[in-house]
Design an enzyme around this catalytic site. Structure first.
Site, short mmCIF file in Angstrom:
data_model
loop_
_atom_site.label_atom_id
_atom_site.label_comp_id
_atom_site.label_asym_id
_atom_site.label_seq_id
_atom_site.Cartn_x
_atom_site.Cartn_y
_atom_site.Cartn_z
N GLY A 31 -34.22 -59.47 16.33
CA GLY A 31 -33.61 -60.50 17.19
C GLY A 31 -32.35 -59.96 17.86
O GLY A 31 -31.67 -59.11 17.30
N GLY A 54 -44.70 -55.94 16.97
CA GLY A 54 -45.18 -54.66 17.47
C GLY A 54 -45.74 -53.73 16.42
O GLY A 54 -46.02 -54.14 15.30
N GLY A 111 -31.67 -55.16 12.06
CA GLY A 111 -31.43 -55.84 10.80
C GLY A 111 -32.22 -55.19 9.67
O GLY A 111 -32.72 -54.07 9.81
N THR A 117 -26.96 -58.05 12.31
CA THR A 117 -27.44 -59.30 11.71
C THR A 117 -26.50 -60.42 12.07
O THR A 117 -25.33 -60.42 11.64
CB THR A 117 -27.59 -59.21 10.17
OG1 THR A 117 -27.53 -60.53 9.64
CG2 THR A 117 -26.50 -58.37 9.52
N ASP A 126 -26.76 -63.32 11.06
CA ASP A 126 -26.57 -64.10 9.83
C ASP A 126 -25.54 -63.45 8.90
O ASP A 126 -25.13 -64.06 7.92
CB ASP A 126 -27.90 -64.24 9.07
CG ASP A 126 -28.93 -65.07 9.83
OD1 ASP A 126 -28.54 -65.73 10.80
OD2 ASP A 126 -30.11 -65.05 9.44
N GLY A 165 -29.40 -69.26 9.91
CA GLY A 165 -29.10 -68.80 8.55
C GLY A 165 -30.35 -68.96 7.71
O GLY A 165 -30.60 -70.03 7.17
N ARG A 166 -31.13 -67.90 7.68
CA ARG A 166 -32.43 -67.96 6.99
C ARG A 166 -32.27 -67.85 5.47
O ARG A 166 -32.68 -68.73 4.73
CB ARG A 166 -33.30 -66.82 7.52
CG ARG A 166 -34.64 -66.65 6.86
CD ARG A 166 -35.43 -65.61 7.58
NE ARG A 166 -36.00 -66.16 8.80
CZ ARG A 166 -37.19 -66.77 8.87
NH1 ARG A 166 -37.94 -66.88 7.80
NH2 ARG A 166 -37.64 -67.25 9.99
N ARG A 225 -27.58 -89.08 13.82
CA ARG A 225 -28.24 -88.26 14.84
C ARG A 225 -28.27 -86.81 14.38
O ARG A 225 -27.41 -86.37 13.61
CB ARG A 225 -27.47 -88.32 16.17
CG ARG A 225 -27.41 -89.69 16.80
CD ARG A 225 -28.75 -90.09 17.40
NE ARG A 225 -28.65 -91.36 18.11
CZ ARG A 225 -28.90 -92.56 17.58
NH1 ARG A 225 -29.23 -92.65 16.30
NH2 ARG A 225 -28.80 -93.65 18.31
N GLN A 252 -26.75 -69.94 19.64
CA GLN A 252 -25.90 -69.11 18.77
C GLN A 252 -26.13 -67.62 19.00
O GLN A 252 -25.31 -66.80 18.62
CB GLN A 252 -26.20 -69.41 17.30
CG GLN A 252 -25.82 -70.79 16.87
CD GLN A 252 -26.62 -71.25 15.66
OE1 GLN A 252 -26.15 -71.22 14.55
NE2 GLN A 252 -27.85 -71.71 15.89
O1 F6P Z 1 -32.23 -63.44 11.57
C1 F6P Z 1 -31.58 -64.03 12.60
C2 F6P Z 1 -32.22 -65.27 13.07
O2 F6P Z 1 -31.41 -65.78 14.07
C3 F6P Z 1 -32.51 -66.31 12.00
O3 F6P Z 1 -31.38 -67.07 11.66
C4 F6P Z 1 -33.65 -67.08 12.63
O4 F6P Z 1 -34.48 -67.66 11.67
C5 F6P Z 1 -34.39 -66.05 13.38
O5 F6P Z 1 -33.50 -65.02 13.66
C6 F6P Z 1 -35.03 -66.55 14.64
O6 F6P Z 1 -35.57 -65.48 15.32
P1 F6P Z 1 -36.60 -65.56 16.54
O7 F6P Z 1 -36.46 -66.89 17.17
O8 F6P Z 1 -36.20 -64.45 17.43
O9 F6P Z 1 -37.94 -65.35 15.94
#
Ligand code: F6P
Length: 359
Positions: free
Chosen positions: A10, A74, A113, A136, A138, A181-182, A276, A284
């Site tokens: 990403g 890929g 990452g 990263t 995150d 934030g995964r 809401r 972000q």
């Molecule tokens: O790892 C970074 C991150 O922004 C995560 O917080 C999110 O889950 C993911 O990437 C989303 O990535 P994409 O939308 O590119 O698949």
């Protein structure tokens, strides 16, 4: 000497600052830089690349995204699903080697990452001189105390919370903000603390809706009729459940999303307060990098070039104790930096009344 650089995974603010740093440092050494497009895919013959020089990279530091493009899919994917590792097929690595040889690229900087660095490590083990640069948003790679992109993402969360504050107060509502934030909740924690959130829900601290509702009711009883809740997309309930937008088959990482809506629905149900939800999503990841991310990116980029100069291949640039140094890529992959419940920062947040949904 000619060196290569690629971004993989990403995007995030600061990638162009890394490129700026690499090109600047390489040019100073009299080296040439080849920028491969769309991640590792650009290594496939005949090679998808652009020659980078100071003229071509003037002014890119302040731009979000990456001028080279990137992908998290890929032929080179080595990290599948939650933590499983796959071998990049040997014939694909051989193809990459052919391209590098043909272009006379003597070293490759991989900006990525955990997953992309796992690929980088495999390429290194198969004979490609690789240097890693951690990327990263995150901020969850253990081997570096900080990565570029994080500070910009936090600023976006703070800006969103400042805006949500006024509308939440006007309407005496609860507003839930879902952020990225995964596995790690650093964006939620930093953004939430700086933006004045009342409740912060993290992947590392399983939460219970009843505790969240109690925090909302307690605020109401004190005459504080609006509440801001920040929830990381990977936040888990005590049952361990994750809220997903899409389950990806074939080992891909599931797309998270929807926890904000869930929390909002439950809060409304449990407290009767109008609630809401708002999802910040890729806002972000986009936009101009903060000053800190620009500096960090440039420092990471120049350090990567200097590691090549010293012949320290298989190493990853790392930020520790205010200095940019290096660690082995092997040490860096698979080691997540997570928020811990009893850390000083979480205790500080609790001390100012922030609820984490666990008590
Ligand atoms: O790892 C970074 C991150 O922004 C995560 O917080 C999110 O889950 C993911 O990437 C989303 O990535 P994409 O939308 O590119 O698949």
């Amino acid at each position: 000497m000619r060196i290569g650089i690629l971004n993989s995974g990403g995007d995030c603010p600061g990638l162009n600052a890394v490129i700026h740093g690499v090109v600047g440092a390489a040019t100073t050494l009299g080296w040439e830089v080849v920028g491969f497009r769309d991640g590792f895919e650009g290594l496939l013959p005949p090679g998808d690349y652009m020659m980078l020089d100071v003229e071509k990279t003037i002014g890119i530091m302040k731009l979000g995204g990456t001028i080279l493009g990137t992908t998290n899919k890929g032929h080179f994917v080595a990290k599948i699903g939650e933590g499983d590792v796959a071998e990049v097929p040997k014939e694909i690595v051989e193809k990459a080697k052919t391209t590098l040889k043909h272009l006379e690229v003597g070293a490759l900087i991989v900006v990525g990452g955990d997953g992309s660095l796992t690929t980088g490590l495999q390429l290194y083990r198969m004979g490609i001189p690789v240097i890693g640069v951690p990327k990263t948003i995150d901020n969850d790679i253990q081997a570096t105390a900080m990565s570029f992109g994080f500070d910009s993402a936090v600023a976006t969360v703070v800006d969103a919370l400042d805006r949500l504050h006024t509308t939440a107060e006007s309407h005496k509502r609860v507003i839930v903000l879902e952020v990225m934030g995964r596995h790690a909740g650093w964006i939620a924690l930093y953004g939430g603390m700086a933006g004045g959130a009342d409740v912060i829900l993290l992947p590392e601290v399983p939460f219970h809706m009843e505790h969240v509702a109690r925090a909302v009711r307690a605020r109401d009883a004190r005459g504080l009729h609006s509440t801001l809740i920040v929830v990381a997309e990977g936040a888990r309930m005590e049952s361990g459940e994750l809220v997903k937008k899409q389950t990806i088959g074939g080992g891909g990482e599931d797309r998270l999303g929807g926890i904000g809506d869930y929390v909002a629905r439950e809060v409304e149900k449990l407290t009767g307060k109008e609630t809401r939800a708002c999802t910040l999503g890729h806002l972000q990841r986009g936009g101009a990098p903060s000053a800190l991310d620009r500096i960090l990116g440039v420092r990471f980029g120049t350090k990567a070039v200097h590691l090549i100069e010293e012949g320290k291949f298989g190493r990853m640039v790392s930020y520790q104790q205010y200095q940019v140094g290096d660690v082995s890529i092997e040490e860096a992959v698979n080691q997540l930096r997570l928020v811990t419940r009893d850390s000083e920062i979480v205790r500080a947040a609790r001390s100012v009344g922030i609820c984490f949904g666990d008590s």
